[in-house]
Design an enzyme around this catalytic site. Structure first.
Site, PDB file in Angstrom:
ATOM      1  N   TYR A 175      48.503 -82.960 -32.758  1.00  0.00           N
ATOM      2  CA  TYR A 175      48.310 -83.788 -33.986  1.00  0.00           C
ATOM      3  C   TYR A 175      49.328 -83.356 -34.898  1.00  0.00           C
ATOM      4  CZ  TYR A 175      43.508 -84.607 -32.605  1.00  0.00           C
ATOM      5  OH  TYR A 175      42.102 -85.016 -31.857  1.00  0.00           O
ATOM      6  N   LYS A 207      45.975 -75.470 -21.343  1.00  0.00           N
ATOM      7  CA  LYS A 207      46.040 -76.026 -19.990  1.00  0.00           C
ATOM      8  C   LYS A 207      47.522 -75.632 -19.613  1.00  0.00           C
ATOM      9  CE  LYS A 207      44.648 -79.061 -16.893  1.00  0.00           C
ATOM     10  NZ  LYS A 207      43.455 -78.842 -15.877  1.00  0.00           N
ATOM     11  N   ASP A 241      39.593 -78.459 -19.318  1.00  0.00           N
ATOM     12  CA  ASP A 241      38.734 -79.224 -18.407  1.00  0.00           C
ATOM     13  C   ASP A 241      37.454 -78.109 -18.086  1.00  0.00           C
ATOM     14  OD1 ASP A 241      40.679 -77.890 -17.036  1.00  0.00           O
ATOM     15  OD2 ASP A 241      40.767 -79.349 -15.662  1.00  0.00           O
ATOM     16  N   ASP A 295      39.605 -79.820 -31.411  1.00  0.00           N
ATOM     17  CA  ASP A 295      38.914 -80.898 -32.037  1.00  0.00           C
ATOM     18  C   ASP A 295      37.797 -81.315 -31.125  1.00  0.00           C
ATOM     19  OD1 ASP A 295      38.321 -82.699 -34.011  1.00  0.00           O
ATOM     20  OD2 ASP A 295      39.889 -84.284 -33.176  1.00  0.00           O
ATOM     21  N   ASP A 353      33.386 -80.803 -31.223  1.00  0.00           N
ATOM     22  CA  ASP A 353      32.415 -81.549 -31.422  1.00  0.00           C
ATOM     23  C   ASP A 353      31.540 -81.672 -30.115  1.00  0.00           C
ATOM     24  OD1 ASP A 353      33.636 -82.933 -33.411  1.00  0.00           O
ATOM     25  OD2 ASP A 353      33.410 -85.024 -32.714  1.00  0.00           O
TER      26      ASP A 353
END
Ligand code: NAI
Ligand code: MG
Length: 370
Positions: free
Chosen positions: A139, A208, A241, A265, A269
């Site tokens: 971001y 990752k 993941d 982020d 959530d």
């Protein structure tokens, strides 16, 4: 001796933002917390009328305050943003930039702390804190469309993706994920300090690095070095993941999670979804000298103006603010009152399956606090 009251910028914003902040203010007043509140302009209206959702005057006000409480803003895709701009401002080159992202940058609020815990007796209790790096990663805002051929050539000197070179640059879009040693070190250290101060037992780095070898690799390298300075805290690593799957299946394995901007982020959530949804998810954006507290949710246009938004996400964010301001007893008492009302379950807003209004929920919390 008179002690100076904290000066708190009060940024309601759009939709349900002002509604949940009004309720928060009522509760803070009722529990005897005293501060100087300074309202300031932020949101879609100011984009449409002035070409900036975070006007300069707001930034100037913020610089005179101790911290800020922020409700929510509406933001829309680029084409809609341009269409809704006042006619006189069109074609003057204004581009929309999210005010909360601007705030995080302006005040270097590098740690986004998002606790998620279950308040009611659902089968699997969840109690995790996701800390998201707030300034870099995916971001960072380093993006391009069209993508200049020279940029492609620099990023892919070995021509691993030769087909890109034949394409029209306007059909190639690029978003760059960036990671620096300094930012990795600062966020991971902050997380270990947080875990230590809260008596948490484990920190999990979610990355990752097997695929994102450069950026992820740097984060892993730095995190391992920082972790070695905190032997009392168990340090784990997980892939994004697998972490998503495990957070759903075995949430008890997680305690404090640290992740890059985009991964954090998504994970926060996901954690909020496991614990009661947007009406219960608070957050804090923390830097070294300033902090902005905000519910994780947005402006919720579907319920705005109806007076039925759940104020708990904003109120829980206010408890984080009270902690940050060192009003710890008040923070604990308010958290306990919110917990009691949620556990009792007689007064609930529609998102929790009830029919109470924002004001009724706030009143119930005030009653539980006194
Ligand atoms: P949203 O969080 O506004 O709403 C998602 C769903 O959750 C809606 O059904 C809404 O009614 C419900 N909801 C959210 N907060 C609630 C509350 N306190 N009580 C009860 N129900 C609640 O996200 P959405 O719909 O994706 O975005 C709406 C607008 O908000 C967009 O313009 C978006 O850009 C903006 N947004 C702003 C954020 C911020 O200000 N930090 C964060 C997320 C979205
Ligand atoms: Mg989000």
């Amino acid at each position: 001796m008179t002690t100076r009251l904290p000066r708190i910028a009060w940024l309601g914003g759009d939709g349900i933002g002002p509604e949940v902040l009004d309720a928060t203010r009522t509760v803070l007043d009722a529990i005897g917390f005293r501060a100087e509140y300074i309202p300031a302009d932020i949101g879609w209206k100011f984009w449409c009328e002035e070409g900036n959702p975070l006007p300069q005057r707001t930034l100037e006000v913020l610089r005179t305050t101790t911290c800020a409480m922020f409700g929510a803003i509406t933001s829309k895709p680029a084409t809609d943003a341009t269409r809704e701009l006042a006619p006189a401002l069109r074609e003057r080159g204004f581009t929309y930039s999210s005010p909360i992202v601007q705030l995080r940058r302006q005040f270097n609020l590098y740690a986004n702390i998002r606790p998620a815990r279950t308040f009611t007796s659902i089968p699997t209790p969840v109690d995790v804190i996701v800390v998201r790096e707030n300034t870099e990663g995916m971001y960072a805002g380093l993006e391009s469309r069209p993508t200049p051929p020279a940029l492609l050539a620099a990023l892919d000197p070995q021509r691993k993706l030769p087909h890109l070179r034949e394409m029209d640059p306007s059909d190639v879009a690029i978003s760059v994920r960036i990671s620096t040693r300094a930012a990795c070190e600062r966020i991971v250290t902050r997380v270990f300090e947080l875990a230590q101060s809260l008596g948490r037992r484990r920190v999990t780095l979610v990355e990752k690095a097997n695929v994102l070898r450069a950026t992820g690799g740097l984060m892993v390298e730095v995190a391992r070095a920082v972790a070695s300075r905190y032997p009392a805290i168990d340090f784990r690593e997980a892939h994004i993941d697998t972490a998503c799957m495990d957070l759903v299946r075995r949430p008890g394995e997680f305690d404090v999670i640290v992740a890059e901007n985009l991964f954090g982020d998504i994970l926060s959530d996901l954690a909020a979804g496991l614990t009661g949804g947007p009406g219960l998810a608070p957050s804090a954006n923390i830097g070294d000298n300033y902090a902005v507290f905000e519910p994780v949710h947005g402006s919720a246009p579907d319920i705005a103006g109806k007076g039925i938004a759940n104020p708990c996400a904003a109120l829980l964010s206010a408890t984080m603010m009270l902690d940050w301001l060192d009003h710890r007893e008040r923070a604990t008492a308010l958290r306990a009152a919110i917990t009691r009302v949620l556990e009792q379950g007689t007064i609930k807003t529609p998102d929790l399956g009830g029919n109470a209004t924002t004001k009724q929920m706030a009143s119930a919390i005030i009653a539980a606090a006194n």
